[in-house]
Design an enzyme around this catalytic site. Structure first.
Site, PDB file in Angstrom:
ATOM      1  CB  THR A  74      -6.843   8.177   2.768  1.00 58.20           C
ATOM      2  OG1 THR A  74      -5.849   7.201   3.093  1.00 58.20           O
ATOM      3  CG2 THR A  74      -6.244   9.237   1.874  1.00 58.20           C
ATOM      4  CG  ASN A 153       0.814   4.176  10.608  1.00 54.92           C
ATOM      5  OD1 ASN A 153       0.909   5.304  11.068  1.00 54.92           O
ATOM      6  ND2 ASN A 153       1.149   3.900   9.362  1.00 54.92           N
ATOM      7  CB  ALA A 202     -14.158  -0.622   8.415  1.00 56.11           C
ATOM      8  CB  THR A 239     -24.785   6.521  -3.950  1.00 60.23           C
ATOM      9  OG1 THR A 239     -25.601   7.354  -4.766  1.00 60.23           O
ATOM     10  CG2 THR A 239     -25.582   5.320  -3.476  1.00 60.23           C
ATOM     11  CB  CYS A 327      13.096   2.617   0.325  1.00 61.08           C
ATOM     12  SG  CYS A 327      12.891   0.895   0.723  1.00 61.08           S
TER      13      CYS A 327
END
Ligand code: PMP
Length: 401
Positions: A74, A153, A202, A239, A327
């Site tokens: 994302t 996906n 990952a 970091t 939904c």
């Protein structure tokens, strides 16, 4: 319920034990901050980041300095879409996105409207394939970015990215490719694909959650979305999640080594399941292209059966799968997308009321032929049971119909 079968690898994959072993030291003794490389505590984490960068770069045939670590797919998509569009707005303020992009691309693009950008959608055909010629027709002097995912996906379809990049290159427009669903599952080579940026995560290939990367081709300008530090060469401050990134690197290396045999095995299981279901269940419809699809990806809808009921019945038999409808999404009503029906299924022409009846089985490394055969045995019985309760199915079977 004794049997438990996980057929939802598009949502998560289990952490590989070898990846966990690689990560553990960085959660305990090697706790130093990689930016504190002037003392010994920071040096090992700093070296570990360098190694992970090389491992991720090798996975996609990029240079290590073209890899930006992120908190997952994302963030990588948001950074690419907003960062590249904003850094290149002088070229024009129009973004082209395929209709079936993940929400992290669609909403990132839509968020740019407040800066005066326009978003145009590239259609796909009934199999979910985008015609590269539609990209050629849509590109114009205002276009600053094109976004097309490598594989979807929800329906597993793999796009012809090299053909699309040949067009974007000719017009001097950047091409971003979301490879979250494909990286680690099929070969991803940024040189062959010809993309300018590419995101991966990952957790899709047996690494930890909350870690990913953005590949950014050298020379492509980007406006950072995370200010405040110098990390990632100023392209993503904060970091670094060292243990997560070490896990990402280890998972990338293992994925590359084991890709050919995993692909071969999963394609056999996928086709056995897909064709087996089609043979055993009438009114069974595959969603997405029948062959240009991810290994292990089986998606379909069954007429006269409510998808959520099917999902729950499968779960009672120990089979975990995903519904093709969004939904239950809490994003309902946001912006111009109606998330009640999956935008991907709507784009390939599945009527909204049927989107709820769609299911995706995404197989992974732990699945066996026994899992597939168990599903082939159980599912037709569930469908028959649910149809007994369906007035529409009864109507269909009435004499003269
Ligand atoms: N793009 C695609 C195609 C995805 O499938 C996902 C996650 N399912 C994402 C982006 C988002 O990745 P992440 O969950 O790592 O943020």
């Amino acid at each position: 319920m004794n049997k438990r079968i996980f057929f939802d690898h598009a949502s998560a994959t289990p952490l590989d034990a070898r990846v966990l072993d690689a990560m553990l030291p960085y959660l305990q003794e090697e706790f130093g901050n990689p930016s504190s490389y002037l003392h010994s505590f920071g040096q090992q984490p700093c070296n570990a980041l360098d190694k992970a960068r090389r491992q991720v770069a090798a996975m996609i045939n990029a240079r290590p300095d073209e890899i930006i670590f992120t908190s997952g797919g994302t963030e990588a998509n948001n950074l690419a879409v907003k960062g590249i569009a904003l850094a290149n707005e002088g070229k024009g303020k129009e973004i082209l996105v395929s209709e079936i992009e993940h929400y992290s691309v669609l909403f990132a693009a839509q968020s740019l409207k407040r800066w005066g950008f326009e978003v145009k959608y590239l259609p796909v055909d009934k199999d979910g394939l985008l015609d590269p010629q539609d990209v050629r027709r849509a590109i114009n002097p205002k276009t600053c970015l094109v976004c097309v995912m490598q594989a979807n996906n929800e329906i597993g379809v793999i796009q012809d990215i090299p053909a699309i990049s040949a067009i974007t290159k000719k017009h001097g427009v950047s091409l971003h490719c979301d490879a979250v669903a494909s990286a680690g599952t099929i070969p991803v080579d940024v040189q062959t694909l010809g993309v300018d940026s590419l995101s991966l995560s990952a957790q899709q290939f047996y690494g930890p959650k909350g870690t990913g990367a953005l590949y950014l081709r050298k020379g492509v300008k980007i406006e950072t979305q995370m200010q405040g530090g110098h990390q990632e060469m100023g392209r993503r401050s904060g970091t670094e999640n060292v243990a997560g990134i070490v896990g990402l690197g280890a998972a990338a290396e293992i994925a590359v080594q084991e890709l050919p045999q995993n692909m071969e095995r999963l394609i056999v299981l996928r086709d056995r399941l897909l064709h087996g279901l089609k043979e055993r269940i009438d009114y069974f419809n595959i969603t997405g292209h029948p062959t240009r699809r991810l290994p292990g990806h089986v998606s379909f809808w069954v007429e006269f059966v409510e998808g959520e009921s099917l999902l729950l019945c499968l779960d009672l038999e120990g089979i975990a799968s995903a519904s093709g409808s969004a939904c239950s999404s809490n994003l309902r009503g946001q912006d111009e997308y109606d998330l009640a029906a999956s935008h991907v299924l709507t784009a390939i022409g599945v009527p909204p009321e049927i989107c709820h009846g769609s299911i995706a089985f995404t197989l992974g490394q732990g699945n066996t032929q026994e899992d597939v055969d168990y599903t082939l045995d159980v599912m037709p019985k569930i469908v028959a049971r649910l149809r007994q309760m369906s007035p529409l199915y009864a109507d269909k079977l009435r004499p003269g119909k």
